[in-house]
Scaffold this motif. Structure first.
Motif, PDB file in Angstrom:
ATOM      1  N   ALA A  98      30.325 -56.045  28.644  1.00 34.51           N
ATOM      2  CA  ALA A  98      29.591 -56.784  29.694  1.00 34.51           C
ATOM      3  C   ALA A  98      29.562 -56.059  31.039  1.00 34.51           C
ATOM      4  O   ALA A  98      28.598 -56.178  31.788  1.00 34.51           O
ATOM      5  N   GLY A  99      30.606 -55.281  31.358  1.00 37.14           N
ATOM      6  CA  GLY A  99      30.620 -54.580  32.641  1.00 37.14           C
ATOM      7  C   GLY A  99      29.582 -53.477  32.723  1.00 37.14           C
ATOM      8  O   GLY A  99      29.212 -53.031  33.804  1.00 37.14           O
ATOM      9  N   ASN A 100      29.103 -53.004  31.568  1.00 32.08           N
ATOM     10  CA  ASN A 100      28.137 -51.901  31.553  1.00 32.08           C
ATOM     11  C   ASN A 100      26.694 -52.355  31.346  1.00 32.08           C
ATOM     12  O   ASN A 100      25.784 -51.536  31.267  1.00 32.08           O
ATOM     13  N   LEU A 101      26.491 -53.680  31.224  1.00 32.47           N
ATOM     14  CA  LEU A 101      25.133 -54.230  31.127  1.00 32.47           C
ATOM     15  C   LEU A 101      24.981 -55.224  32.264  1.00 32.47           C
ATOM     16  O   LEU A 101      25.700 -56.216  32.328  1.00 32.47           O
ATOM     17  N   MET A 102      24.053 -54.947  33.163  1.00 33.39           N
ATOM     18  CA  MET A 102      23.893 -55.815  34.330  1.00 33.39           C
ATOM     19  C   MET A 102      22.511 -56.458  34.334  1.00 33.39           C
ATOM     20  O   MET A 102      21.559 -55.883  33.799  1.00 33.39           O
ATOM     21  N   VAL A 103      22.435 -57.631  34.939  1.00 31.08           N
ATOM     22  CA  VAL A 103      21.122 -58.213  35.207  1.00 31.08           C
ATOM     23  C   VAL A 103      20.895 -58.032  36.706  1.00 31.08           C
ATOM     24  O   VAL A 103      21.689 -58.513  37.532  1.00 31.08           O
ATOM     25  N   LEU A 104      19.855 -57.278  37.054  1.00 31.25           N
ATOM     26  CA  LEU A 104      19.609 -56.946  38.461  1.00 31.25           C
ATOM     27  C   LEU A 104      18.872 -58.088  39.156  1.00 31.25           C
ATOM     28  O   LEU A 104      18.337 -58.993  38.517  1.00 31.25           O
ATOM     29  N   ARG A 105      18.845 -58.013  40.485  1.00 31.83           N
ATOM     30  CA  ARG A 105      18.227 -59.106  41.265  1.00 31.83           C
ATOM     31  C   ARG A 105      16.752 -59.318  40.922  1.00 31.83           C
ATOM     32  O   ARG A 105      16.237 -60.405  41.072  1.00 31.83           O
ATOM     33  N   ASP A 106      16.089 -58.239  40.463  1.00 35.29           N
ATOM     34  CA  ASP A 106      14.671 -58.399  40.113  1.00 35.29           C
ATOM     35  C   ASP A 106      14.494 -58.807  38.645  1.00 35.29           C
ATOM     36  O   ASP A 106      13.377 -58.796  38.123  1.00 35.29           O
ATOM     37  N   GLY A 107      15.614 -59.136  37.960  1.00 36.28           N
ATOM     38  CA  GLY A 107      15.518 -59.627  36.577  1.00 36.28           C
ATOM     39  C   GLY A 107      15.599 -58.536  35.520  1.00 36.28           C
ATOM     40  O   GLY A 107      15.725 -58.825  34.329  1.00 36.28           O
ATOM     41  N   ARG A 108      15.535 -57.244  35.934  1.00 35.12           N
ATOM     42  CA  ARG A 108      15.627 -56.174  34.929  1.00 35.12           C
ATOM     43  C   ARG A 108      17.065 -56.044  34.398  1.00 35.12           C
ATOM     44  O   ARG A 108      18.019 -56.442  35.066  1.00 35.12           O
ATOM     45  N   VAL A 109      17.189 -55.446  33.211  1.00 34.11           N
ATOM     46  CA  VAL A 109      18.516 -55.179  32.646  1.00 34.11           C
ATOM     47  C   VAL A 109      18.906 -53.749  33.028  1.00 34.11           C
ATOM     48  O   VAL A 109      18.142 -52.808  32.784  1.00 34.11           O
ATOM     49  N   GLY A 110      20.078 -53.604  33.638  1.00 35.69           N
ATOM     50  CA  GLY A 110      20.551 -52.268  34.031  1.00 35.69           C
ATOM     51  C   GLY A 110      21.650 -51.784  33.095  1.00 35.69           C
ATOM     52  O   GLY A 110      22.661 -52.461  32.912  1.00 35.69           O
ATOM     53  N   PHE A 111      21.437 -50.632  32.470  1.00 34.53           N
ATOM     54  CA  PHE A 111      22.476 -50.001  31.640  1.00 34.53           C
ATOM     55  C   PHE A 111      23.229 -49.028  32.531  1.00 34.53           C
ATOM     56  O   PHE A 111      22.605 -48.148  33.141  1.00 34.53           O
ATOM     57  N   ILE A 112      24.555 -49.180  32.627  1.00 33.39           N
ATOM     58  CA  ILE A 112      25.315 -48.235  33.461  1.00 33.39           C
ATOM     59  C   ILE A 112      26.452 -47.612  32.656  1.00 33.39           C
ATOM     60  O   ILE A 112      26.775 -48.085  31.562  1.00 33.39           O
ATOM     61  N   ASP A 113      27.045 -46.555  33.199  1.00 31.19           N
ATOM     62  CA  ASP A 113      28.186 -45.835  32.629  1.00 31.19           C
ATOM     63  C   ASP A 113      27.843 -45.181  31.299  1.00 31.19           C
ATOM     64  O   ASP A 113      28.050 -45.753  30.221  1.00 31.19           O
ATOM     65  N   PHE A 114      27.327 -43.958  31.391  1.00 25.85           N
ATOM     66  CA  PHE A 114      26.938 -43.220  30.183  1.00 25.85           C
ATOM     67  C   PHE A 114      27.960 -42.134  29.845  1.00 25.85           C
ATOM     68  O   PHE A 114      27.617 -41.071  29.351  1.00 25.85           O
ATOM     69  N   GLY A 115      29.248 -42.435  30.137  1.00 30.66           N
ATOM     70  CA  GLY A 115      30.321 -41.480  29.805  1.00 30.66           C
ATOM     71  C   GLY A 115      30.536 -41.407  28.306  1.00 30.66           C
ATOM     72  O   GLY A 115      30.912 -40.368  27.770  1.00 30.66           O
ATOM     73  N   ILE A 116      30.332 -42.526  27.597  1.00 29.29           N
ATOM     74  CA  ILE A 116      30.537 -42.538  26.140  1.00 29.29           C
ATOM     75  C   ILE A 116      29.209 -42.844  25.463  1.00 29.29           C
ATOM     76  O   ILE A 116      28.650 -43.931  25.636  1.00 29.29           O
ATOM     77  N   VAL A 117      28.688 -41.868  24.728  1.00 27.72           N
ATOM     78  CA  VAL A 117      27.450 -42.097  23.967  1.00 27.72           C
ATOM     79  C   VAL A 117      27.703 -41.672  22.524  1.00 27.72           C
ATOM     80  O   VAL A 117      28.626 -40.905  22.245  1.00 27.72           O
ATOM     81  N   GLY A 118      26.885 -42.200  21.618  1.00 20.80           N
ATOM     82  CA  GLY A 118      27.008 -41.838  20.206  1.00 20.80           C
ATOM     83  C   GLY A 118      25.720 -41.190  19.741  1.00 20.80           C
ATOM     84  O   GLY A 118      24.638 -41.517  20.231  1.00 20.80           O
ATOM     85  N   ARG A 119      25.860 -40.266  18.808  1.00 21.55           N
ATOM     86  CA  ARG A 119      24.667 -39.637  18.233  1.00 21.55           C
ATOM     87  C   ARG A 119      24.704 -39.863  16.732  1.00 21.55           C
ATOM     88  O   ARG A 119      25.733 -39.648  16.108  1.00 21.55           O
ATOM     89  N   ILE A 120      23.584 -40.298  16.183  1.00 22.85           N
ATOM     90  CA  ILE A 120      23.578 -40.598  14.752  1.00 22.85           C
ATOM     91  C   ILE A 120      22.415 -39.858  14.098  1.00 22.85           C
ATOM     92  O   ILE A 120      21.304 -39.838  14.633  1.00 22.85           O
ATOM     93  N   ARG A 121      22.701 -39.206  12.967  1.00 21.36           N
ATOM     94  CA  ARG A 121      21.654 -38.431  12.285  1.00 21.36           C
ATOM     95  C   ARG A 121      20.622 -39.384  11.677  1.00 21.36           C
ATOM     96  O   ARG A 121      20.970 -40.481  11.222  1.00 21.36           O
ATOM     97  N   PRO A 122      19.345 -38.971  11.630  1.00 21.72           N
ATOM     98  CA  PRO A 122      18.300 -39.863  11.110  1.00 21.72           C
ATOM     99  C   PRO A 122      18.610 -40.396   9.711  1.00 21.72           C
ATOM    100  O   PRO A 122      18.363 -41.570   9.428  1.00 21.72           O
ATOM    101  N   ASP A 123      19.176 -39.544   8.809  1.00 28.65           N
ATOM    102  CA  ASP A 123      19.439 -40.038   7.447  1.00 28.65           C
ATOM    103  C   ASP A 123      20.545 -41.103   7.458  1.00 28.65           C
ATOM    104  O   ASP A 123      20.501 -42.079   6.713  1.00 28.65           O
TER     105      ASP A 123
END
Length: 423
Positions: free
Chosen positions: A274-299
């Protein structure tokens, strides 16, 4: 001289580690004997940065570690005391290579957050924009490397002494942790992740979600200056109602954005708490903190997508077939035998949940957690070993499942036409 000083710091760090472990051993000998998972979590928290991260790795890896450890380490919070502003200011000055006043009009000396690797300060640029500066704490990389080399060596010794452990490959796990942690120490990588994600939103014409803009002229490997978002966490239902007319619609935006990233972005956000998904004042969803990402192969993603589809319709042969394609195995696995074990798991669950008792949100979350872990355990019983990306994916599904219970308890995730889960 630098290598000698790093060597001394490394030796001092190993001494510190030995002293914390020794203290825990003495307490144990004198009768202070909490359950082993709790003892391990408390010891990790006293050992600091690397071990807190290691605890979080355990919490997000139900495919690697026993259930009781995964559950205990969910409580391994990465909140550490903040360092004095003077120390942070010196690092910012060194990294900028010019006086701070030439870049920032002001920096709030009280941090917004402090974790083991970095702390975050609100600031304003001379050009007037509100920003946050993520500043890496001094000496962190040296501590991580010393600790991880120590852990790697210990893992290799353990594997030699107990060869049966080598299938789970402890040293392989430590190498994976080392790779992810050193990536977290490199803010240039995080800045690049933010740029890639913003491009993905742009190319998919997604105006309902956003990620912070990076100010590259005042970002380096150890400081990251980004646009500051003003909003509330996704789970703060009361505040969201003030920003977005329809919390359910907001949740669908967040989920559709994340699902789209699985196939249309180089990576997926691998920490959507929840700390990394925000609802901004204009109603948009903000994704923050991209220190940990995952990569997945298409197959692999194709198999995961088939697995989810099979779960939706209760097709056990389909689940078993997809699990075999996701997993790594040394021998051939019988689809029928695996399907039968999954069918028995579902039968046991049906008996566990009486129809007449109201279903609590936290209980539902526990159940989903337990079901996925039991499925993984059944797969491993058939000789399957799942990649960590699969665990990371499952963990994000669990987060979204939690948000559905909070924000849209009436919504049926599998049947709702507005959700593009598998496209």
């Amino acid at each position: 001289m630098g290598s000698v000083s790093n060597g001394l710091k490394g030796a001092f760090r190993i001494g510190q580690t030995a002293s914390v472990l020794g203290r825990a051993g003495v307490n144990w000998a004198f009768g202070d004997r909490p359950p082993v998972p709790r003892l391990l979590r408390e010891t990790f928290e006293s050992l600091g940065a690397t071990y807190i991260k290691l605890g979080q790795f355990i919490a997000s890896s139900p495919t690697f570690f026993p259930k009781e450890y995964v559950e205990e380490f969910q409580g391994c919070l990465d909140r550490t005391p903040s360092l004095p502003f003077g120390v942070m200011k010196r690092i910012i000055r060194q990294e900028l290579g010019r006086p701070i006043e030439e870049v920032y009009a002001e920096i709030d000396p009280i941090p917004l957050a402090s974790a083991s690797i970095a702390q975050v300060h609100a600031a304003r640029l001379l050009t007037g924009e509100d920003v946050v500066i993520k500043v890496q704490k001094p000496g962190v990389e040296n501590i991580l490397l010393t600790d991880l080399n120590f852990l790697y060596l210990s893992a290799r010794i353990l594997e030699t002494l107990a060869p049966k452990l080598s299938w789970t490959s402890l040293s392989g796990i430590v190498e994976e942790i080392q790779r992810t942690m050193m990536e977290e120490c490199d803010f240039i990588k995080e800045a690049n992740n933010l740029k890639v994600f913003r491009n993905f939103l742009n190319e998919t014409h997604n105006d309902d979600a956003t990620a912070p803009l990076v100010y590259e002229n005042c970002s380096t490997r150890r400081i990251l200056t980004m646009e500051r978002f003003h909003g509330v966490p996704l789970t703060d239902l009361e505040s969201i109602r003030g920003y977005a007319k329809d919390p359910e619609r907001t949740l669908i935006t967040a989920m559709n954005t994340w699902f789209a990233s699985l196939t249309q972005c180089e990576f997926f956000h691998a920490d959507v708490h929840a700390g990394n998904l925000m609802v901004l004042r204009d109603g948009r969803v903000g994704f923050i903190d991209f220190g940990i990402v995952g990569r997945i192969r298409p197959d692999t993603w194709a198999a995961v997508s088939d697995f989810i589809s099979a779960v939706m319709v209760g097709n056990f042969e389909g689940m078993a077939d997809a699990m075999i394609r996701i997993g790594i195995t040394r021998e051939s696995v019988s689809v029928d035998a695996l399907a039968e074990d999954l069918r028995n798991l579902y039968r046991r669950m049906d008996r566990m949940v009486p129809d007449e008792i109201p279903y609590q949100a936290d209980q539902a979350e526990d159940d989903v957690n337990n079901i996925l872990m039991d499925m993984v355990k059944i797969g491993e019983g058939h000789g399957l070993h799942f990649p960590r990306e699969f665990a990371l994916l499952l963990k994000q599904f669990l987060y979204f499942d939690r948000y559905v219970h909070i924000l849209a308890p009436e919504m049926d995730v599998f049947m709702d036409e507005r959700l593009n889960m598998l496209h």
